[in-house]
Scaffold this motif. Structure first.
Motif, PDB file in Angstrom:
ATOM      1  N   PRO A   1      -0.447  28.871   0.917  1.00  0.00           N
ATOM      2  CA  PRO A   1       0.294  29.232   2.033  1.00  0.00           C
ATOM      3  C   PRO A   1       1.721  28.132   2.001  1.00  0.00           C
ATOM      4  O   PRO A   1       1.299  26.968   1.647  1.00  0.00           O
ATOM      5  CB  PRO A   1      -0.464  28.921   3.197  1.00  0.00           C
TER       6      PRO A   1
ATOM      7  N   ASN B   1       8.527  13.379   0.239  1.00  0.00           N
ATOM      8  CA  ASN B   1       9.106  12.044   0.237  1.00  0.00           C
ATOM      9  C   ASN B   1       8.802  11.259  -0.958  1.00  0.00           C
ATOM     10  O   ASN B   1       8.467  10.030  -0.735  1.00  0.00           O
ATOM     11  CB  ASN B   1       8.903  11.178   1.586  1.00  0.00           C
TER      12      ASN B   1
ATOM     13  N   ASN C   1       8.570   9.099  -4.049  1.00  0.00           N
ATOM     14  CA  ASN C   1       9.673   8.408  -4.658  1.00  0.00           C
ATOM     15  C   ASN C   1       8.918   7.008  -5.328  1.00  0.00           C
ATOM     16  O   ASN C   1       8.235   6.299  -4.757  1.00  0.00           O
ATOM     17  CB  ASN C   1      10.561   7.775  -3.657  1.00  0.00           C
ATOM     18  N   GLU C   2       8.797   7.210  -6.854  1.00  0.00           N
ATOM     19  CA  GLU C   2       8.150   6.089  -7.352  1.00  0.00           C
ATOM     20  C   GLU C   2       8.492   4.867  -6.912  1.00  0.00           C
ATOM     21  O   GLU C   2       7.854   3.911  -6.640  1.00  0.00           O
ATOM     22  CB  GLU C   2       8.324   6.272  -8.555  1.00  0.00           C
TER      23      GLU C   2
ATOM     24  N   VAL D   1       0.860  -1.288  -0.085  1.00  0.00           N
ATOM     25  CA  VAL D   1      -0.022  -0.111  -0.140  1.00  0.00           C
ATOM     26  C   VAL D   1       0.813   1.311   0.021  1.00  0.00           C
ATOM     27  O   VAL D   1       1.559   1.374   0.973  1.00  0.00           O
ATOM     28  CB  VAL D   1      -0.995  -0.016   1.160  1.00  0.00           C
ATOM     29  N   ILE D   2       0.886   1.850  -1.086  1.00  0.00           N
ATOM     30  CA  ILE D   2       1.864   2.964  -1.170  1.00  0.00           C
ATOM     31  C   ILE D   2       0.971   4.415  -1.107  1.00  0.00           C
ATOM     32  O   ILE D   2       0.155   4.656  -2.001  1.00  0.00           O
ATOM     33  CB  ILE D   2       2.496   2.990  -2.515  1.00  0.00           C
ATOM     34  N   GLN D   3       1.132   5.070  -0.002  1.00  0.00           N
ATOM     35  CA  GLN D   3       0.448   6.234   0.263  1.00  0.00           C
ATOM     36  C   GLN D   3       1.689   7.033   0.370  1.00  0.00           C
ATOM     37  O   GLN D   3       2.779   6.949   0.482  1.00  0.00           O
ATOM     38  CB  GLN D   3      -0.410   6.235   1.330  1.00  0.00           C
ATOM     39  N   LYS D   4       1.104   8.373   0.278  1.00  0.00           N
ATOM     40  CA  LYS D   4       2.512   9.462   0.360  1.00  0.00           C
ATOM     41  C   LYS D   4       2.147  10.417   1.460  1.00  0.00           C
ATOM     42  O   LYS D   4       0.979  10.708   1.799  1.00  0.00           O
ATOM     43  CB  LYS D   4       2.554  10.034  -0.975  1.00  0.00           C
ATOM     44  N   ASP D   5       3.163  10.969   2.114  1.00  0.00           N
ATOM     45  CA  ASP D   5       3.070  12.126   2.884  1.00  0.00           C
ATOM     46  C   ASP D   5       2.531  13.345   1.972  1.00  0.00           C
ATOM     47  O   ASP D   5       3.162  13.474   0.960  1.00  0.00           O
ATOM     48  CB  ASP D   5       4.388  12.568   3.264  1.00  0.00           C
ATOM     49  N   SER D   6       1.220  13.715   2.367  1.00  0.00           N
ATOM     50  CA  SER D   6       0.824  14.787   1.543  1.00  0.00           C
ATOM     51  C   SER D   6       0.368  15.866   2.309  1.00  0.00           C
ATOM     52  O   SER D   6      -0.487  15.851   3.287  1.00  0.00           O
ATOM     53  CB  SER D   6      -0.425  14.111   0.576  1.00  0.00           C
TER      54      SER D   6
ATOM     55  N   ASN E   1       8.536  18.137  16.377  1.00  0.00           N
ATOM     56  CA  ASN E   1       7.763  17.907  15.041  1.00  0.00           C
ATOM     57  C   ASN E   1       8.288  18.873  14.103  1.00  0.00           C
ATOM     58  O   ASN E   1       8.162  18.677  13.041  1.00  0.00           O
ATOM     59  CB  ASN E   1       6.307  18.264  15.193  1.00  0.00           C
ATOM     60  N   ARG E   2       8.843  19.979  14.447  1.00  0.00           N
ATOM     61  CA  ARG E   2       9.117  21.066  13.644  1.00  0.00           C
ATOM     62  C   ARG E   2      10.407  21.246  13.375  1.00  0.00           C
ATOM     63  O   ARG E   2      11.004  22.109  12.765  1.00  0.00           O
ATOM     64  CB  ARG E   2       8.427  22.516  13.878  1.00  0.00           C
TER      65      ARG E   2
END
Lengths: 886, 236
Positions: A146, A198, A200-201, A117-122, A609-610
């Motif tokens: 923004p 991130n 990356n195919e 399952v390839i999900q991405k940070d989005s 987190n930042r």
């Protein structure tokens, strides 16, 4: 309150025919009360299931209906379930004793291999919420989001990170380069913009991995299943200026087609060096470090693309792409670009040959460049249901360049006029295949192959009025001399790789890599003179003319260990390389076998987190290319001769990088720091012998130390509608090189700072002001000191609802303290745009280079020569344009 | 004599079984709430959560993980549909705590919630999860939103509980059913159990690292911070 209760009672009476009763009681074992038991009352009729959980003392109360029969089940962990049937018309109380269960529950687990399952940070932007109404292209939309920034050319950064790729509905838009998409996709078709971090195919080899990839995915408005959009821009101006720029895009779930055309003589180009690099595979395909062997090789083509200074230009550009669904999970995409370009250039150089006792040369070059190129790519992608994924890419590139120039050179000693014709034909074919498979939760493998074949054929012709190179070349007969040069490189490379990922524990991985790179190249050069009578005078007898064949093999195996300790991710790797090289050339052949262990370390620390800090160290090994090994003379220009050195093998270097990034949305504050140190203990340097303006250079047998250190810090802060930015950068390079038998130590220092203010008002005048200052100090056998200051003001003024005025003002002040010379350079463009709301027409009037500035001035220092270079640019242009949105 | 031994064994067994611990691994999964087909939700294989419970308290949190090199990480989905931080429940003390970090300040907060605010409706529909018979329960829950235009958002909760494991716990805030919840979802995000085991020992610790706040106060604080940020960012 009473009223409400009364109403409730009335309602319950009128709507329910049955009455509520309560079943209460206590649950216990033979020893004690049982807390928190579950009581479920399953009705035989249509009443709802009732349930409750007993309290700490085992007391419970269930609300039931009087006209229903319930199956009551009482369960509690560690006890046998207790069942009974219950039916009553009045509330009742019962006490229940549970008996202990002797059965222990058994563990169960799903036994399946999960699909990939390839999900991405989005981040997803809903565009409608951010638009102001005057947007035309995707770039205008992006500017409003923004955290997103678009520069004038069309490069996009999100929260300080550069976007490497743009897709439309999850498919690459042309090359995937942001510029083409950002400047061409109309704003009104965009529904949502997804930022995939991130991205990356797929990647398999260590060197291909890049966690810094950032992609944009444009989701289109879903008015129709199929639709097309596009616009046609046409314009003309005084001095026969013209622009025709159609953009057409067709989208359907199975097929998407796009077309971009660009015909103009205003110096604007739809395809740049960056596009070319992306075509070559961009960041993703910089296959290890052996790119020196192959890829871009600073080829002629990139050299000419990088030249953006011309005073006359005519561009014909056509690009088309198709994306076709073939079968479930299989997609075919192809694109083709064709360009033919003519331009005229003029460069005036003022060269100070420090190593020739400060000899001054003034050089003027007038050139005509004709280039034709065609780039084609076919990509097949297949993803099987679960664990398999296959990809195939093919690239074909053809380019043909023709550059002719008249050159005038003057020193105190001599004056010469040389006509040069340079041609270059280049054909490249590249085939890439990759396969990825997940065997189980713990084991994943991927492998890839890349095959690349390249044929380069550059030629040069120099027609010189006087003798050149002080007699180093065996010219004969009467002047002028006709000197010819033919070069060719035929090279192939096969790259195979396998990587196995083993997740020993969720936070502990081991990766194994195995790979082999085999490359072969054949490099030939010849120089000769054609005499008036047609006779050929070959330079071969005096040491010119190369015919070298190189076979290079790199077999490597590596192991990496990655571990996560709370918010720290550490990775240690070691790669063992076995190199073997066979070089055969005129009069000599040489074999070398070497092996090296190359370590690497990556540390990622998420302070919060930042706030994030990373450190990396890597040791690299670069082998010399065939050009550096070919051991006979060759001409590199009318005043320079080069000779390779077959004895030099490789250079090792160490790279240390430290980065820190902090981002606070609440405080609207972003800052980062980046520091890189690179050291080559045994760097390969050319031995230079210079006399007047002529030089001979060849890689030295001796090795020299080279150090490079660079630091950048930047800060951004937003206060209401104002964005402030500030940054400093510093770099330091120290190296040694042998010039005229003497070892010269070079120190280059560079210090710069910048400041910017930008307003972001919704519907009003917006200003964007940037200022930067940069000072360079070179210390070699003499000192060279430059200073460059630049002010850029960009104004966007909306008025009368349908007009926009854009002013782009650029002022550069340049100071060369060595020549005691300063100069001011101004480039300003003004554009007025008119579009009535809901109209498909847009009219613009613009003046480019309003002050008719003639040239762009830059300074460089090579360790041998300090150059002041004036490149002539497009003169003032007045244009009227109309564009129609389809 | 025999009788006594029998009684002692029974007592011992009772002790063991009553104090039995349960460990459940859940995976987060996704199926768009608009998708009404019977297709299975897609599992985020790298997003695993663990619930440790005994008969009266439970502790639920994300299992720290590391993505393979070159593989995309689903880390940004950890908190989607709930799941960031620690969820702790204690029936003896009537507690339900969510330990989380303030999204604007990164401060650790222990949010105290009303333990009994969901009114489940049990349904007769059943299915097997990990070979264990589970029944369906549904509920609606209202929550206030300061981001969406509609201030009150109604969420539909669905849970599948196993009466054969009679403890009233589950992933995140899902609880209070007559059996362990092995699957639950609100809109598009699912928690699906992938492994159940019964460890002999388990430490269940009440979170206490953060500043204690009632849910209502915490929501108000978030709202203020959000409005402040929005005001800062809104352009004239």
């Amino acid at each position: 309150m009473i009223k409400k209760t009364l109403l409730g009672i009335v309602l319950s009476i009128s709507f329910t025919s049955s009455a509520q009763i309560a079943l209460s009681g206590k649950i216990s074992s033979s020893i004690d009360n049982i807390p928190f038991a579950n009581i479920i009352a399953d009705p035989q009729g249509n009443n709802p299931i009732a349930f409750t959980i007993a309290d700490e003392q085992g007391n419970f109360k269930l609300k039931l209906k009087d006209d229903e029969t319930y199956n009551i089940t009482i369960t509690s962990l560690g006890y046998k379930p207790y069942n009974f049937e219950f039916s009553s018309s009045i509330s009742e109380t019962i006490n229940i004793e549970l008996s202990p269960s002797t059965e222990l529950l058994e563990s169960v687990e799903i036994n399946y291999t999960p699909p990939i399952v390839i999900q991405k940070d989005s981040i997803i932007y809903d565009v409608d919420k951010f638009i102001r109404g005057d947007e035309r292209k995707l770039r205008d939309v992006l500017k409003n989001l923004p955290g997103v920034e678009v520069d004038r050319v069309g490069n996009v950064t999100v929260q300080g990170k550069k976007v490497n790729r743009v897709m439309v509905e999850n498919k690459d838009f042309f090359t995937g380069d942001s510029k083409l998409a950002v400047n061409n996709i109309p704003s009104d078709v965009v529904d949502k913009i997804e930022v995939l971090d991130n991205f990356n195919e797929l990647s398999y080899m260590k060197d291909l991995e890049d966690t810094d990839e950032l992609a944009l995915n444009i989701k289109l408005k879903k008015n129709k299943e199929k639709f097309s959009f596009g616009d046609i821009e046409m314009g003309g101006g005084v001095q026969k200026r013209y622009v025709i720029h159609p953009t057409l895009y067709y989208y359907s779930p199975k097929t998407s087609l796009s077309f971009i055309g660009d015909w103009n003589n205003i110096g604007s180009k739809s395809f740049t060096l960056q596009d070319y690099i992306d075509f070559e595979g961009g960041k993703n395909l910089m296959i290890s470090d052996h790119k020196g062997y192959f890829a871009i090789q600073k080829d002629d083509f990139s050299k000419y693309l990088s030249n953006t200074n011309y005073y006359n230009n005519q561009t014909n550009f056509v690009a088309a792409s198709v994306d076709q669904y073939i079968a479930p999970k299989t997609d075919l995409s192809a694109y083709s670009i064709f360009s033919s370009d003519k331009s005229q250039t003029k460069i005036e150089q003022y060269n100070d040959y420090i190593s020739s006792n400060g000899l001054i040369e003034e050089r003027t070059t007038n050139g005509h460049l004709n280039s034709t190129f065609s780039l084609n790519k076919i990509k097949l992608k297949h993803t099987s249901k679960n664990q398999n994924d296959f990809r195939f890419n093919s690239f074909i590139k053809y380019s043909n360049l023709n550059f002719s120039s008249d050159l005038l050179t003057q020193t105190i000693n001599e004056t010469n006029k040389i006509q040069t014709t340079h041609t270059s034909k280049n054909l490249t074919f590249k085939q890439i295949g990759s396969w990825h498979r997940q065997f189980s939760k713990q084991h994943t493998a991927s492998s890839n192959f890349v095959y690349n074949i390249q044929n380069l054929k550059p030629t040069n012709h120099w027609l010189t009025e006087f003798e050149i190179l002080n007699g180093l070349i065996p010219t004969e007969g009467p002047l002028p001399y006709n000197i010819y040069q033919n070069k060719s490189t035929l090279a192939s490379e096969l790259n195979l790789g396998y990587k196995h990922y083993w997740a020993i524990k969720p936070r502990q991985h081991i990766y194994f890599t195995l790979g082999n790179i085999l490359s072969r190249s054949n490099y030939k050069t010849e120089e000769y003179q054609v005499l008036d009578n047609g006779e050929i005078n070959s330079f071969n007898s005096t040491g010119f003319g190369n015919d070298a064949y190189l076979q290079f093999n790199d077999f490597f195996a590596g192991i990496e260990y990655k571990v996560k300790l709370s918010n720290l991710v550490l990775k240690f790797g070691a790669f063992k390389h076995y190199y073997s090289r066979n070089l055969t050339q005129t009069n000599s052949s040489r074999s070398t076998n070497k092996s090296n262990l190359l370590p690497q370390i990556d540390i990622n620390w998420e302070l919060s987190n930042r706030k994030k800090a990373t450190f990396s160290y890597e040791m690299k090994n670069r082998f010399t290319s065939i050009y550096q090994l070919a051991n006979r003379f060759t001409l590199t220009n009318f005043n320079s001769i080069y000779k390779g050195n077959e004895l030099i093998d490789n250079e090792i270097y160490h790279i240390y990088n430290l980065r820190f990034r902090s981002m606070s949305i609440a405080k609207n504050l972003f800052y980062f720091f980046n520091s890189t140190y690179r050291k080559k203990p045994n760097s390969i340097k050319n031995n230079v012998i210079i006399q007047d303006i002529n030089y001979f250079y060849s890689p030295s047998n001796n090795r020299f130390e080279e150090q490079y250190f660079t630091n950048t810090a930047s800060l951004k802060k937003r206060i209401e509608s104002y964005s402030f930015g500030a940054g400093v950068n510093h770099s330091f390079v120290k190296y040694q090189m042998p010039i005229n038998q003497e070892i010269i130590t070079n120190n280059n220092q560079n210090l710069g700072w910048n400041f910017s203010i930008k307003t972001q008002f919704k519907k009003a005048t917006n200003l964007d002001i940037k200022y930067n200052s940069n000072s360079s100090l070179y210390t070699a056998n003499s000192n060279v000191d430059f200073n460059n200051r630049n002010l850029n003001v960009f104004l966007n003024y909306d008025f009368l609802n349908s007009f926009i005025l854009k002013v782009d003002y650029n002022l550069t002040k340049f100071k060369n303290k060595t020549f005691n010379y300063s100069n001011t350079f101004n480039l300003t463009n003004i554009l007025l745009e008119h579009q009535k709301e809901d109209s498909a027409w847009i009219f613009t009037a613009q003046v480019k280079n309003i002050f008719n500035t003639e040239y762009n001035e830059t300074n460089t220092f090579s360790g041998i020569v300090v150059s002041d270079r004036k490149s002539y640019i497009m003169p003032r242009m007045i244009l009227i344009q109309a564009s129609y949105k389809l | 004599m025999k009788k006594t031994i029998g009684l002692i064994t029974a007592l011992l067994l009772t002790q063991i079984t009553v104090s039995q611990n349960i460990k459940v691994i859940y995976n987060k999964a996704y199926k768009n709430y608009k998708d009404t087909t019977s297709s299975e939700p897609r599992i985020f294989k790298d997003l695993e959560y663990k619930l440790i419970a005994n008969s009266f308290e439970s502790h639920f949190e994300y299992i720290e993980n590391m993505s393979l090199d070159g593989q995309m990480s689903n880390e940004s989905y950890i908190g989607k549909g709930g799941g960031k931080g620690i969820y702790y429940k204690n029936l003896n003390e009537n507690l339900k705590i969510h330990e989380t970090t303030h999204p604007f300040t990164d401060e650790v907060i222990d949010v105290y919630m009303d333990p009994n605010n969901v009114h489940w409706e049990l349904q007769k529909e059943s299915k097997y999860i990990l070979g264990i018979l589970c029944y369906k329960a549904v509920a609606t829950k209202q929550r206030t939103s300061f981001i969406q235009k509609k201030r009150t958002v109604t969420n539909k909760l669905t849970a599948w509980y196993a009466p054969s494991i009679p403890i009233p716990f589950g992933p995140t805030t899902y609880d209070n059913l007559p059996g362990l919840i092995l699957e639950a979802h609100t809109s598009s995000y699912y928690y699906i159990a992938s492994k159940i085991s019964y460890p002999k020992t388990a430490k269940i610790k009440k979170p206490s690292k953060g500043r204690s706040m009632l849910l209502e106060d915490y929501n108000n604080e978030l709202k203020d911070a959000y409005l402040k940020l929005k005001k800062q960012n809104s352009t004239n």
